[in-house]
Design an enzyme around this catalytic site. Sequence first.
Site, PDB file in Angstrom:
ATOM      1  N   LYS A  56       0.833  -1.208   0.000  1.00  0.00           N
ATOM      2  CA  LYS A  56       0.000   0.000   0.000  1.00  0.00           C
ATOM      3  C   LYS A  56       0.864   1.253   0.000  1.00  0.00           C
ATOM      4  O   LYS A  56       0.582   2.226  -0.724  1.00  0.00           O
ATOM      5  CB  LYS A  56      -0.934  -0.023   1.211  1.00  0.00           C
ATOM      6  CG  LYS A  56      -1.981  -1.124   1.149  1.00  0.00           C
ATOM      7  CD  LYS A  56      -2.683  -1.355   2.476  1.00  0.00           C
ATOM      8  CE  LYS A  56      -3.634  -2.543   2.399  1.00  0.00           C
ATOM      9  NZ  LYS A  56      -4.262  -2.872   3.690  1.00  0.00           N
ATOM     10  N   GLN A 101      -4.152  -1.037   9.857  1.00  0.00           N
ATOM     11  CA  GLN A 101      -4.032  -2.378   9.306  1.00  0.00           C
ATOM     12  C   GLN A 101      -4.588  -3.419  10.280  1.00  0.00           C
ATOM     13  O   GLN A 101      -4.201  -3.462  11.451  1.00  0.00           O
ATOM     14  CB  GLN A 101      -2.564  -2.698   8.994  1.00  0.00           C
ATOM     15  CG  GLN A 101      -2.348  -4.061   8.375  1.00  0.00           C
ATOM     16  CD  GLN A 101      -2.995  -4.208   7.004  1.00  0.00           C
ATOM     17  OE1 GLN A 101      -3.033  -3.269   6.218  1.00  0.00           O
ATOM     18  NE2 GLN A 101      -3.507  -5.389   6.709  1.00  0.00           N
ATOM     19  N   ASP A 142     -10.752   2.996   4.339  1.00  0.00           N
ATOM     20  CA  ASP A 142     -11.160   1.587   4.279  1.00  0.00           C
ATOM     21  C   ASP A 142     -12.680   1.438   4.281  1.00  0.00           C
ATOM     22  O   ASP A 142     -13.199   0.342   4.010  1.00  0.00           O
ATOM     23  CB  ASP A 142     -10.581   0.813   5.471  1.00  0.00           C
ATOM     24  CG  ASP A 142      -9.329   0.030   5.098  1.00  0.00           C
ATOM     25  OD1 ASP A 142      -9.094  -0.176   3.892  1.00  0.00           O
ATOM     26  OD2 ASP A 142      -8.598  -0.381   6.008  1.00  0.00           O
TER      27      ASP A 142
END
Length: 295
Positions: free
Chosen positions: A52, A96, A119
Site C-alpha cells: 500500500k 491495518q 477503508d
Amino acid sequence: MTTTIDGTGIARGIRARVAARVAEAAVTGKVPGLATVLVGDDPASAVYVAAKRRAVREAGMRDIHRHLPRQVTQEQVAAVIAELAADPEVSGILLQLPLPAHLDGASLVDRIPVAKDVDGLTTASVGRLARGERGLRPCTPSGVIELLDAEGVELKGACVAVVGWGELVGRPLAQLLLRRGATVTVAHEFTADLAAVTRPADIVVVATGVRGLVGPEHVKPGATVIDVGIHRTPGGLTGDVRTAELDGIAGRITPVPGGVGPMTIAMLMVNTLRAAEWGTERDVTADTARDAVPA
C-alpha cells in the site's frame, strides 16, 4: 471460450488516472496523504502495508507511516489515530487489521474520522452506505464493481449471487450492487443448497475464505464469476473458486492472483484521492449514483 478478466491491467489504468489527478493537485500544493498504522510484526500485515505504501508513493501522494510495537496499549493507538486525524496533511487513515488480540480493533477503527476512513469500515461509513449517502466505500467491494464495469457487465436488472456475508466484502458489496439496480441474493458456505442459489445467477461473486467452494455445478453457462478468495497452497495461490473446472462454462472469470487483489489497492488510492478532494466540503449530500473512479 471463457474470458479471463485482467484485474492487474484494469487496476493499473485506475492508478495511472489517480496519479494524473494527484499531479494536477500538486500544482496548487494540495497533495493527498495516506497514513498507514501497523501494530506489531505480523509478516502478512507487513507485506500488505508495504504494498500500500509503495502504491501511495507511485501515485505521488504523501506516505505517512506509524509502526507501533505489538505490546502498545489501546490508549496509545487511540492517541496516534487522534494525532493523524488532526493533521491537515493526512487525507486518509488506514489501520491495518487484524490487530493483536489485546486490542479492541472495532473501537479503534471507529476513532478514524469518517472523512478520512479510506477503508470504509467505521460505523459512520457503514451507515452512510446503508442510507445511500455519499461516503468512502470499502476497497474490495468497490474494486469488484469497477471490474464488472470495465468488462461491460450490465448490473441493472442482473441477477447476482454474492457468496459470503462478511463485513469486509459480502455485505457492503450486496448494498453497492443493489444501488446499481441488481437483484441480489446473499449466500455463504453454510447455505444448504448453494447451487440452487448460484446457478440461476448472471454474476457470481465468491468471498467466503473457503478454498475451492464453488465449481461447475454452481455456475450456469455464460455467467460472470468473480473470485475474491486467496489461499496459499504448496502449488501456489488459489481462490474460493475451482477456476480450471469452469473453463468453457463461465463467460468471464477473475484469476487468482491478478483479479480482485490489484483492484483493492487501486481503490484505496481512489479513496485517498476522494478524501482529499472532499475534505474541505462541510455538507454530505445524498448520492445514489455510481461513485465514478477518476476519468
